[in-house]
Design a protein around this motif. Structure first.
Motif, mmCIF file in Angstrom:
data_model
loop_
_atom_site.group_PDB
_atom_site.id
_atom_site.type_symbol
_atom_site.label_atom_id
_atom_site.label_comp_id
_atom_site.label_asym_id
_atom_site.label_seq_id
_atom_site.Cartn_x
_atom_site.Cartn_y
_atom_site.Cartn_z
ATOM 1 N N HIS A 157 0.890 -1.164 0.000
ATOM 2 C CA HIS A 157 0.000 0.000 0.000
ATOM 3 C C HIS A 157 0.929 1.216 0.000
ATOM 4 O O HIS A 157 1.686 1.432 0.940
ATOM 5 N N GLN A 166 -3.340 7.868 -2.910
ATOM 6 C CA GLN A 166 -4.545 7.575 -3.670
ATOM 7 C C GLN A 166 -4.143 7.229 -5.101
ATOM 8 O O GLN A 166 -2.974 7.366 -5.485
ATOM 9 N N SER A 172 -3.209 8.825 1.094
ATOM 10 C CA SER A 172 -4.352 7.955 1.377
ATOM 11 C C SER A 172 -4.290 7.464 2.814
ATOM 12 O O SER A 172 -3.234 7.068 3.299
ATOM 13 N N ASP A 194 -6.863 5.230 3.606
ATOM 14 C CA ASP A 194 -7.771 4.095 3.459
ATOM 15 C C ASP A 194 -7.018 2.776 3.384
ATOM 16 O O ASP A 194 -5.922 2.713 2.828
ATOM 17 N N VAL A 210 -6.513 -1.227 2.103
ATOM 18 C CA VAL A 210 -6.698 -1.970 0.856
ATOM 19 C C VAL A 210 -6.984 -3.419 1.203
ATOM 20 O O VAL A 210 -6.254 -4.033 1.983
ATOM 21 N N SER A 238 -9.975 -0.898 -2.631
ATOM 22 C CA SER A 238 -9.918 0.029 -1.506
ATOM 23 C C SER A 238 -11.046 -0.286 -0.535
ATOM 24 O O SER A 238 -12.144 -0.657 -0.940
ATOM 25 N N VAL A 280 -6.892 3.622 -4.270
ATOM 26 C CA VAL A 280 -5.613 3.546 -3.573
ATOM 27 C C VAL A 280 -4.576 2.931 -4.516
ATOM 28 O O VAL A 280 -4.865 1.955 -5.210
#
Length: 135
Positions: free
Chosen positions: A70, A74, A81, A83, A85, A118, A125
């Motif tokens: 990751h 984004q 990002s 968020d 994954v 994501s 992502v």
């Protein structure tokens, strides 16, 4: 044949009683296909997952070493990002979740597809990947 050198070190002074100090190394002999280092976008949650299609095996009893990271970015490659994954196998079953900056590296057998999505409903992502086939 090419060789991929791998090492993993786990250390801590306060996780368990006493000190934790584990180091593992290996030299993996590459015996088949390699999918070069690249990036892909993990689409937003609720949408289709992105299949990366690591390797079509060139023989029997093969496995693919999978590296995913990751990037903490984004899908545009520049916006940070936060968020997670989700990572899926070739049956679209969740097998891992990566927070920003986290990575995984593992041998995968009898599987010719890895997919990502994501965990966010609004942001894609960026994910780094690398696949190498070995016996």
């Amino acid at each position: 044949m090419a060789t991929l050198n791998v090492s993993l070190t786990l250390t801590s002074t306060d996780l368990i009683p006493g000190d934790l100090g584990l180091t593992e190394t290996d030299a993996i002999t590459v015996t088949g296909d390699t999918r070069g280092f690249g990036t892909t976008d993990a689409p937003v949650s609720g949408g289709a997952i992105t299949h990366i299609n690591p390797i079509s095996f060139s023989g029997t009893n093969k496995k693919t070493y999978v590296y995913l990271k990751h990037t903490a970015l984004q899908g545009d490659g520049s916006t940070t990002s936060t968020d997670n994954v989700n990572v899926y196998d070739d049956d679209d079953k969740a097998i891992a979740i990566l927070a920003p900056g986290e990575f995984l590296f593992f041998p995968l057998q009898d599987n010719n597809d890895i997919a990502v999505r994501s965990a966010s409903g609004s942001n894609t992502v960026q994910v780094e990947f690398f696949f190498v086939e070995a016996d």
